[in-house]
Design an enzyme around this catalytic site. Sequence first.
Site, PDB file in Angstrom:
ATOM      1  N   SER A 146       0.130  -2.018  11.267  1.00 13.51           N
ATOM      2  CA  SER A 146      -0.506  -2.110   9.943  1.00 13.51           C
ATOM      3  C   SER A 146       0.081  -3.262   9.150  1.00 13.51           C
ATOM      4  O   SER A 146       0.499  -3.107   8.026  1.00 13.51           O
ATOM      5  CB  SER A 146      -0.319  -0.795   9.178  1.00 13.51           C
ATOM      6  OG  SER A 146       1.056  -0.483   9.044  1.00 13.51           O
ATOM      7  N   THR A 150       0.869  -1.179   0.000  1.00 20.44           N
ATOM      8  CA  THR A 150       0.000   0.000   0.000  1.00 20.44           C
ATOM      9  C   THR A 150       0.903   1.226   0.000  1.00 20.44           C
ATOM     10  O   THR A 150       1.175   1.804  -1.046  1.00 20.44           O
ATOM     11  CB  THR A 150      -0.948   0.000   1.213  1.00 20.44           C
ATOM     12  OG1 THR A 150      -0.194  -0.190   2.412  1.00 20.44           O
ATOM     13  CG2 THR A 150      -1.989  -1.099   1.086  1.00 20.44           C
ATOM     14  N   LYS A 180       3.544  -6.703   4.215  1.00 21.39           N
ATOM     15  CA  LYS A 180       3.361  -5.285   3.942  1.00 21.39           C
ATOM     16  C   LYS A 180       3.128  -4.587   5.276  1.00 21.39           C
ATOM     17  O   LYS A 180       2.683  -5.189   6.237  1.00 21.39           O
ATOM     18  CB  LYS A 180       2.216  -5.013   2.983  1.00 21.39           C
ATOM     19  CG  LYS A 180       0.819  -5.304   3.465  1.00 21.39           C
ATOM     20  CD  LYS A 180       0.162  -4.302   4.385  1.00 21.39           C
ATOM     21  CE  LYS A 180       0.265  -2.882   3.891  1.00 21.39           C
ATOM     22  NZ  LYS A 180      -0.208  -1.929   4.971  1.00 21.39           N
TER      23      LYS A 180
END
EC number: 2.3.1.35
Length: 258
Positions: free
Chosen positions: A174, A144, A166
């Site tokens: 996150s 992202t 990620k």
Amino acid sequence: MSVTAPRGFRAAGVGRGEHPDRDVAIVVNDGPARAAGAVFTTHPDPAAPVLWSRQVVSGGRVRAAVLDSACANAGTGPLGFQDVHATAEHTAALLEDSAAEIVLCSAGPLGVRPSREALDDGLARAVAEAGRGGGLSAADAIRTDDTVAKIAFRRGGGITVGGMAKGSDPSLGSLLCVLTTDAALDARQCRDLVEEAAAKSFPPPTGTNDTVLFMASGAAPGPPDEDGVRALLNLVCEELAAQIEADPPTKEDRQDTP
């Protein structure tokens, strides 16, 4: 190579619809075993994919993981859960398997539901393209705010552990991470090993979508060396955590994605 370094796994990363960038990934476990364990967020209002995937992993078997980096599908209520159920059913049909063994992971803007038609199109192409050489494209597709794909793998004692992740800064909670091994582990071993490794390398999972999934194909010959798997898994998680820490997001990015 990353998640496809261990025997028994294939993967792909593609763009949905007319999207020019990769934003849909799949990791498929072709066995012969399908044991799995996971660590999920402790957030009080977890995203729809987490609610679905908790149910799947509680069964101890996972055939495939689908990762969507275009939207988090968090804060979307019952309709968001209907979306993930439909996506699992669609993926299972493509693989001629059971939706009860399809894990779903998402990241991206909060409060947004996926475009089902575009996602289904991307998944059809991802399943068709999935192969042993698809580990890097899958890792690229889950980014992202990350500027680079994050992959790692280690081999030793006749077994391999691989992974991709990620999450531009682990302090943000996150994280999406998929870990694989060809060791013949059972579900309890997968659960215990991934809980231990995640606790050592990653921050407490408090984001709406945080998921660390560990799948074992059992494709390596001979009985598993649990201590050997533990050592390799810890090294892979340490490498992924270091890559995440070296790629921090901008201040604006921190406000936009889970």
